[in-house]
Design a protein around this motif. Structure first.
Motif, short mmCIF file in Angstrom:
data_model
loop_
_atom_site.label_atom_id
_atom_site.label_comp_id
_atom_site.label_asym_id
_atom_site.label_seq_id
_atom_site.Cartn_x
_atom_site.Cartn_y
_atom_site.Cartn_z
N LYS A 154 0.85 -0.90 -0.14
CA LYS A 154 -0.07 -0.15 0.07
C LYS A 154 0.98 1.35 -0.03
CE LYS A 154 -4.19 -2.06 2.17
NZ LYS A 154 -5.13 -2.01 3.18
N THR A 155 1.10 1.82 -1.25
CA THR A 155 1.77 2.96 -1.13
C THR A 155 0.91 4.28 -1.00
OG1 THR A 155 3.06 2.05 -2.96
CG2 THR A 155 3.32 4.27 -2.86
N VAL A 156 1.55 5.17 0.03
CA VAL A 156 0.69 6.40 0.02
C VAL A 156 1.14 7.41 -0.53
CG1 VAL A 156 -0.03 8.05 2.03
CG2 VAL A 156 0.58 5.36 2.46
N ASP A 157 0.71 7.53 -1.97
CA ASP A 157 1.27 8.60 -2.73
C ASP A 157 0.18 9.76 -2.83
OD1 ASP A 157 -0.61 7.38 -4.15
OD2 ASP A 157 0.50 6.61 -5.88
N SER A 158 -0.74 9.89 -2.19
CA SER A 158 -1.79 11.00 -2.11
C SER A 158 -2.20 11.02 -0.49
CB SER A 158 -2.69 10.85 -3.22
OG SER A 158 -3.60 9.83 -2.88
N VAL A 159 -3.02 12.18 -0.46
CA VAL A 159 -3.59 12.42 0.97
C VAL A 159 -4.77 11.25 0.95
CG1 VAL A 159 -5.17 13.94 2.46
CG2 VAL A 159 -3.24 14.77 1.13
N ASP A 160 -5.55 11.10 -0.23
CA ASP A 160 -6.50 10.19 -0.13
C ASP A 160 -6.18 8.53 0.09
OD1 ASP A 160 -8.42 12.20 -0.49
OD2 ASP A 160 -8.67 12.02 -2.53
N ALA A 161 -4.94 8.28 0.01
CA ALA A 161 -4.43 6.99 -0.09
C ALA A 161 -4.25 6.40 1.26
CB ALA A 161 -3.05 6.97 -0.80
N PHE A 162 -4.18 7.50 2.25
CA PHE A 162 -3.94 7.29 3.53
C PHE A 162 -5.40 6.26 4.16
CE2 PHE A 162 -1.18 10.71 4.14
CZ PHE A 162 -0.07 10.02 4.87
N ARG A 173 -0.34 13.03 19.99
CA ARG A 173 -0.98 13.70 18.77
C ARG A 173 -0.71 13.00 17.38
NH1 ARG A 173 -2.23 18.75 19.22
NH2 ARG A 173 -2.12 19.82 21.25
N LEU A 174 0.25 12.06 17.18
CA LEU A 174 0.51 11.59 15.91
C LEU A 174 -0.71 10.51 15.82
CD1 LEU A 174 4.44 10.92 15.88
CD2 LEU A 174 2.98 12.48 14.25
N THR A 175 -1.24 9.80 16.67
CA THR A 175 -2.38 8.89 16.51
C THR A 175 -3.75 9.82 16.17
OG1 THR A 175 -1.53 7.60 18.35
CG2 THR A 175 -4.13 7.51 17.73
N GLY A 176 -3.61 11.19 16.49
CA GLY A 176 -4.55 12.03 16.27
C GLY A 176 -4.43 12.50 14.68
N VAL A 177 -3.32 12.44 14.18
CA VAL A 177 -2.74 12.61 12.88
C VAL A 177 -3.44 11.72 12.09
CG1 VAL A 177 -0.91 13.17 11.21
CG2 VAL A 177 -1.06 14.46 13.35
N ALA A 178 -3.12 10.53 12.47
CA ALA A 178 -3.42 9.26 11.59
C ALA A 178 -5.01 9.31 11.43
CB ALA A 178 -2.82 8.13 12.59
N LYS A 179 -5.69 9.61 12.47
CA LYS A 179 -7.17 9.60 12.35
C LYS A 179 -7.56 10.83 11.20
CE LYS A 179 -7.99 7.71 17.03
NZ LYS A 179 -8.62 7.88 18.54
N ALA A 180 -6.93 11.54 11.57
CA ALA A 180 -7.46 12.87 10.67
C ALA A 180 -7.35 12.68 9.27
CB ALA A 180 -6.49 14.22 11.01
N LEU A 181 -6.21 11.68 8.80
CA LEU A 181 -5.87 11.37 7.46
C LEU A 181 -6.65 10.10 7.11
CD1 LEU A 181 -1.96 11.92 7.76
CD2 LEU A 181 -3.97 13.34 6.50
#
Length: 342
Positions: A154-162, A173-181
């Protein structure tokens, strides 16, 4: 002189050598392994600098094993179990919110620059607030900005790819970032990461190549998503128990303060160097850099994290969080401009 007087005089003379050679010893706890760059610079080298600055009148003892788990360093020092320690802001995020300015997305393009920016911001804006109850902060440092390393196809090459990506992230905070994406955050102890990756429990991890190398998973990385300034970072503070600090002489406090001045730049530069040394090893790994419209889209997704910090800062007594953020970023820009090109 009577017999009693002779005994007293003899006792005083016997004690005199030990009084003259008496020294202050500080117990500096370390939860990081001995080979860790952060430990080497923020603990080991700092301890040597303290002894040098005080001409040996203050010595530092680093226990062979940690006296408390990594997420209890602040409480351990505050409660008098050790005199000094290093702790991540993420482990005390309910008590200490302001220093997390350095943990925000895009705020750590260089460990050295971010470390200096946080320390100058702390001294100017945060120290007067006094969030660190029961301890005296001596220095701060910040790790390089966290990137996304894919350990699956799974290559993350765009915001939607998250979306839907099982993304390992440190708590906070990084867990919150992961959720936001739109990713599915997965938390574990750092020591368990190798097992999570080797068994396919996660698709990607939020960390730098240097951290991945330390976790022995760099060989599993199939692609890298580079976010300028990082999706976030991890800030640390070096502190001493307030009661212990107050018990030192003015000369001892001044010497320790001088010794601590080198920590932000030295620890940050060492972390940057560690990442730079891995450049040849990761050169063959496909890398996608967020820029242009995709970077703007990423900024929009991550704006909530920054607004949350501003709200917390205002609650803690910062009248103008935007001013503080602008100051932090101005120091970042100044230090980045001053750094020699790799």
């Amino acid at each position: 002189m009577n017999t009693f007087g002779k005994l007293i005089a003899t006792s005083v003379l016997a004690l005199a050598p030990s009084v003259l050679t008496a020294e202050t010893n500080l117990i500096f706890n370390a939860f990081l392994p001995p080979h860790d760059e952060l430990r080497q610079n923020a603990i080991e080298n700092f301890a040597k600098a303290i002894e040098k600055e005080t001409n040996g009148s203050v010595t530092v003892t680093i226990p062979d094993t940690t006296l408390a788990p990594s997420d209890r360093q602040y409480e351990m020092v505050r409660d008098g179990i050790a005199d000094m320690a290093l702790a991540s802001s993420g482990t005390v995020r309910q008590m200490v919110a302001l220093n997390q300015i350095a943990d925000l997305p895009l705020n750590s393009p260089s460990s050295r620059a971010a470390s200096i920016a946080l320390w100058e911001t702390y001294q100017k804006y945060f120290a007067p607030i006094g969030e660190f109850k029961g301890v005296h902060v001596l220095a701060t440092t910040v790790l390089p900005g966290r990137q996304v390393l894919s350990v699956s196809d799974k290559t993350v090459d765009s915001v939607d790819a998250f979306a839907g990506v099982k993304l390992w992230s440190p708590p906070g905070r990084l867990t919150g970032v992961a959720k936001a994406l739109g990713a599915v955050p997965v938390n574990s102890e750092f020591t368990d990461l190798f097992e999570y990756v080797s068994k396919g429990t996660v698709d990607a991890v939020i960390m730098t190549p240097g951290s991945a190398d330390g976790a022995r998973i760099l060989d599993n990385v199939k692609s890298i998503t580079n976010v300028p300034g990082g999706l976030g970072s991890l800030s640390f503070s070096v502190f001493i128990a307030q009661e212990r600090w107050d018990s030192l002489t003015d000369e001892e406090r001044a010497a320790i303060t001088r010794a601590a001045q080198a920590i932000p730049a030295a620890a940050g530069a060492a972390a940057d160097h560690e990442e730079a040394e891995l450049a040849p090893k990761i050169a063959s790994i496909p890398t996608h850099v967020f820029e242009g419209d995709e970077l703007a889209k990423l900024n929009d997704r991550l704006a909530r994290s920054i607004e949350d910090w501003k709200a917390s800062a205002k609650e803690r007594g910062i009248e103008n969080p935007d001013e503080v953020l602008a100051f932090y970023r101005s120091v970042l820009e100044r230090e980045l401009a001053a750094q020699p090109a790799n």
